[in-house]
Scaffold this active site. Structure first.
Site, mmCIF file in Angstrom:
data_model
loop_
_atom_site.group_PDB
_atom_site.id
_atom_site.type_symbol
_atom_site.label_atom_id
_atom_site.label_comp_id
_atom_site.label_asym_id
_atom_site.label_seq_id
_atom_site.Cartn_x
_atom_site.Cartn_y
_atom_site.Cartn_z
ATOM 1 N N CYS B 36 0.841 -1.193 0.000
ATOM 2 C CA CYS B 36 0.000 0.000 0.000
ATOM 3 C C CYS B 36 0.878 1.246 0.000
ATOM 4 C CB CYS B 36 -0.888 0.018 1.235
ATOM 5 S SG CYS B 36 0.068 0.089 2.747
ATOM 6 N N CYS B 39 3.567 1.541 2.599
ATOM 7 C CA CYS B 39 4.808 0.820 2.299
ATOM 8 C C CYS B 39 5.731 1.719 1.471
ATOM 9 C CB CYS B 39 4.512 -0.444 1.510
ATOM 10 S SG CYS B 39 3.413 -1.609 2.335
ATOM 11 N N ASP B 451 -16.166 22.846 -19.921
ATOM 12 C CA ASP B 451 -15.350 24.005 -20.199
ATOM 13 C C ASP B 451 -15.258 24.075 -21.712
ATOM 14 O OD1 ASP B 451 -13.545 26.116 -19.785
ATOM 15 O OD2 ASP B 451 -11.877 24.745 -20.166
ATOM 16 N N ASP B 648 -9.767 20.837 -18.931
ATOM 17 C CA ASP B 648 -8.481 20.293 -19.351
ATOM 18 C C ASP B 648 -7.568 20.028 -18.159
ATOM 19 O OD1 ASP B 648 -7.666 22.779 -18.609
ATOM 20 O OD2 ASP B 648 -7.180 23.472 -20.618
ATOM 21 N N ASP B 652 -8.601 24.911 -15.037
ATOM 22 C CA ASP B 652 -9.834 24.885 -14.263
ATOM 23 C C ASP B 652 -9.770 23.938 -13.078
ATOM 24 O OD1 ASP B 652 -9.658 22.804 -16.020
ATOM 25 O OD2 ASP B 652 -11.217 23.602 -17.341
#
Lengths: 70, 800
Positions: B36, B39, B451, B648, B652
């Protein structure tokens, strides 16, 4: 005489951490008897003649597994 | 054969990366044992503490640590030791994944072996006792009991070792799970039989029927192991997507080192390496083309099946496939930095994350086992007290049936399996979910905000219309304008230059840029002005002839560039951002799904409305400052909408973060992956719908799974507790056809309970795997190459 010690290690996060701890203590000649990543408790058994509890704690701390209150 | 005429090979400009520049060396260590994110952090911390280590970056997905260190103070052995100190192992380089695969196969085989042995012997025993009864063989009961004890005990231990070990592990800490239930059930059945076998006298004195249930114990264990076997197989299928991604990891690269081409494993490449990619070869790392042209198949990353044309300075991505051309490239990102490595780590962490809906299942599961134990105890006491003779026998069998039937494994599988398959399905189509929570939120979306620039439009202005005056041809006008604009750096100028790519351009002299207005130059002996109305006004050139066209352009949101030759207006070129070809399809498909669609842009109202009309979007919010975009999203949320924002990912970011579901069309840039809930690898606005579709389908499957898993327990626990006994007491004996289910008096058969439990887990798994067959809507639409111009068709040239 085999000694056992239960440590609470807050840094334990997942089953992988338990496995890491197992590898660490086994390299020191000790054995991991139990480990639970939810309670963050591990139980280690060792022969005090070959490795001390302090050494184990140091090895774990080196790996960022600092034991807290048992 | 003049050798002297051969061009000498160009010197390699980059310094050879193997050269230790001062005192830094780079090494990549493959690491074993990471689970995880914790680690990853631990290794980075422990290795980072080693003297001489300058930088460490560990990647969970590729299982690699990338370390920069000073060779004067540290060496590779120190680094390996540090990794080991942290509790992990360093693997041999270049080991392939087949070893891991072999382990999994071995595990599955062992499960199947355990299951089949227990089932064959269990059913064999059932058959043998049946034959004994029917055929009146009158086997000696004592001998039969003892031989079954001898046969079944080692088999139970062998086949059920996984169950008992797991039950013991949790039981020692005073907790319980599904293994506890199964183990208790098996032990109860076995213990009863053992007592009947070894102490028959005491047994019958206690009022117990001297019967054995070794076969029941064996069949329960066998059914559970068979279930686990199928589960392991199905789990292999749920992680198929990630497997496929891992298999994509490139292996070898032809690298130029010291002027020679050598083959190296891809993980040893460093930034700046010059790499040759032959036709049909895999591109080893991310980089840019420096020489050559080719079509590259990027479908493995983007889901887009058409090859992408690549020429010098174009981006290349590791793991994509070169087409028919030879390419030379320079590595810009290697190892964990490549787009592929980031996709893998994103998909893996999403698959491992918990959906909020799972918390409900977890909460139920956590109280489930204790509750079942209480019900079991109550049932046991009840039938012992009031049940038919032999009361204790029936009480024990009912308790066993409940323990076995109530196993909550289906509950535990319901959500994670669906999340794994769902997010894998998305990844296959270039739709990457950051977490299971994102997947869950995607299903609830009611409004999609797009957008404009770079999302619905290509984000690059292009010439959309040319209007000529005074008998000039379209090509003439573009040729003159381009000749002047070639010297200009303006974005609009580059659109004009691009439009005239096919036209031979003349030499311009006396070029002069007029800031904010345009430029002037001498072309073919004429004075040419290219710019806006003010440029021409100031030069005293009449622009009244263009007034109508100018008004039209403004309404369509296009920017006019006027061209004057020798003091007279020669024509106008309209420039506008162009729509992506799939933008209208994307918006229409969303609307068909009943979603509210909104265009959000900082552009002028005219431009925004023109675009909106073109794509058929419901609402327009124009002239919104970048910093107000997030507030606009919040307002929509206040109206009760669950908002997905498609952007993008760069300009934004705050709006993406504010939205319930932020969808970034950045094709795997860092910013996009970090801020967005969903990253679209493909530059296609239709990805938003695909994300919502995956979310909806996954949630539907999760709900079905939960209903099934809960419903099954709610239905079968009462039956196992003996609900049908009083019913059969009322309506008469158990019909012969139902004997296998209810025995002689109406109690649930523990063997059937074991199979019902297994079936419930399997049906949940199978239901989740149905997501693999999900068809994502992906109307082919117009070919992706070439953007469509916005605005009307080109009108006839106006007369002056």
């Amino acid at each position: 005489m085999t000694e056992t010690k239960t440590l609470h290690i807050p840094a334990i996060h997942c089953e992988g951490c338990i496995e890491s701890i197992q590898r660490i203590v086994e390299r020191k000649g000790a054995k991991l008897d139990a480990g639970d990543h939810e309670t963050k408790n591990v139980t280690i058994s060792f022969e005090p003649d070959s490795v001390s509890a302090d050494e184990l704690v140091t090895a774990l701390s080196d790996a960022d597994f600092e034991p807290g209150e048992a | 054969m003049s050798e002297a005429s051969l061009p000498s090979p160009a010197p390699v400009p980059e310094p050879s990366p193997k050269q230790p520049s001062g005192s830094s060396e780079h090494v990549i260590l493959p690491i074993e044992g990471m689970f995880c994110a914790a680690c990853v952090l631990r290794i980075e911390k422990v290795v980072g503490r080693v003297d001489g280590v300058q930088a460490v970056s560990v990647n969970l997905a590729s299982e690699r640590a990338s370390i920069d260190f000073d060779p004067a103070t540290a060496n590779e052995a120190d680094l390996v030791a540090a990794v080991e100190r942290a509790g992990y192992d360093v693997r041999e380089l270049n080991i392939d994944d087949s070893e891991e695969e072999a382990l999994k196969v071995a595990e599955r085989r062992s499960l199947l072996r355990s299951a089949s042995i227990a089932l064959v012997v269990g059913w064999g025993t059932v058959l043998a006792t049946q034959i004994n009864t029917w055929a009146d063989l009158n086997w000696d009961r004592d001998a039969l009991f003892i031989s079954l004890l001898v046969v079944s005990s080692p088999l139970l231990v062998f086949s059920g070792r996984g169950i008992f070990r797991a039950a013991w592990r949790v039981g020692r800490h005073g907790s319980s799970d599904m293994n506890t239930l199964i183990a208790l059930g098996v032990i109860a059945a076995y213990g009863y039989s053992l007592a009947a076998t070894v102490a028959p006298g005491a047994f019958e004195d206690a009022g117990l029927k001297r019967e054995i249930f070794y076969q029941t114990a064996l069949i329960i264990v066998g059914a559970v192991m068979l279930g686990r076997y199928f589960e392991a197989r199905a789990k292999g299928k749920t992680s198929l997507a990630i497997r496929r991604l891992l298999d994509l990891r490139p292996r070898l690269a032809r690298v130029e080192r010291d002027g020679e081409e050598i083959e190296l494993p891809a993980e040893q490449l460093v930034v700046g390496d010059l790499i040759a990619v032959r036709p049909g070869e895999q591109i080893p790392v991310d980089g840019v083309v420096i020489e050559g042209q080719s079509g590259v198949d990027e479908s493995m990353l983007t889901g887009e099946s058409l090859p992408v044309d690549k020429a010098p300075e174009d981006q290349l991505f590791g793991a994509t496939l070169n087409g028919s051309g030879l390419l030379r490239m320079r590595a810009t990102q290697v190892g964990a930095e490549t787009v592929l490595a980031r996709i893998i780590s994103l998909v893996e962490s999403a698959q491992g994350s918990k959906a909020p809906v799972q918390r409900l299942a977890d909460r139920v599961a956590s109280i489930f086992v204790p509750v079942v134990l209480i019900i079991t105890l109550a049932t046991f006491v009840l039938w012992w007290a009031v049940g038919p003779d032999p009361a204790l026998t029936f009480a024990i069998l009912n308790a066993v049936a409940i323990l076995v039937v109530a196993c909550p494994c289906a509950l535990g599988l319901a959500t994670p399996t669906a999340v794994m398959v769902g997010s894998g399905k998305g990844a296959e189509h270039g739709v990457l979910f950051r977490s299971a929570e994102a997947l869950e939120r995607a299903h609830a979306v009611t409004a999609v905000v797009y957008d404009k620039t770079g999302t619905l439009t290509a984000g690059r202005p292009a010439v959309t219309e040319v209007v000529t005056f005074g008998g000039n041809s379209r090509d003439d006008l573009l040729r003159l304008a381009t000749s002047v604009e070639r010297g200009s750096e303006h974005a609009l100028a580059s659109a004009v230059v691009a439009a005239a790519a096919e036209i031979e351009v003349a030499e311009a002299t006396d070029f002069e840029a007029v800031a904010g207005k345009g430029a002037r130059a001498q072309v073919e002996g004429c004075e040419v002005l290219v710019g806006n109305v003010r440029l021409l006004d100031e030069a005293g050139i009449a622009t009244s002839a263009a007034a109508d066209s100018l008004a039209d352009f403004a309404k369509a949101g296009q920017t006019p560039i006027l061209v004057a030759v020798d003091g007279a207006l020669a024509g106008m070129i309209a420039v506008a951002d162009t729509l992506k070809p799939s933008a209208p399809l994307a918006v229409q498909a969303l609307r068909r799904e009943g979603l509210r669609t909104i265009l959000l842009t900082g552009d002028t109202d005219a431009t925004a409305r023109a675009i909106a009309a073109e794509v058929g979007i419901d609402e327009v919010l124009s002239e919104v400052l970048p910093e107000d975009k997030a507030a606009t999203i919040a307002r929509l949320q206040a109206e009760g909408e669950v908002v997905a924002m498609v952007g993008d990912g760069i300009n934004d970011a705050p709006a993406l973060a504010m939205a319930d579901l932020g969808i970034a069309m950045g094709g795997g840039t860092d910013v996009a992956i970090e801020t967005a809930d969903v990253t679209l690898m493909r530059d296609d606005p239709r990805g938003a719908l695909q994300a919502i579709q995956v979310g909806r389908s996954t949630m539907r499957i999760i709900r079905q799974n939960l209903v099934w898993a809960f419903g099954y327990n709610i239905l079968l626990i009462p039956i196992a507790a003996g609900l049908f006994y009083p019913i059969f007491q009322e309506i008469g004996p158990v019909p012969g056809g139902l004997g296998w289910l209810f025995g002689e008096v109406g109690f649930f058969e523990p063997i059937v309970a074991a199979f019902a439990m297994t079936m419930s887990s399997l049906s949940v798994m199978a239901n989740s795997l149905r997501l693999n067959r999900l068809k994502l809507r992906d109307d082919p639409g117009p070919p992706a190459a070439g953007a469509q111009p916005v605005g009307r068709s080109i009108p006839a040239p106006a007369q002056s």
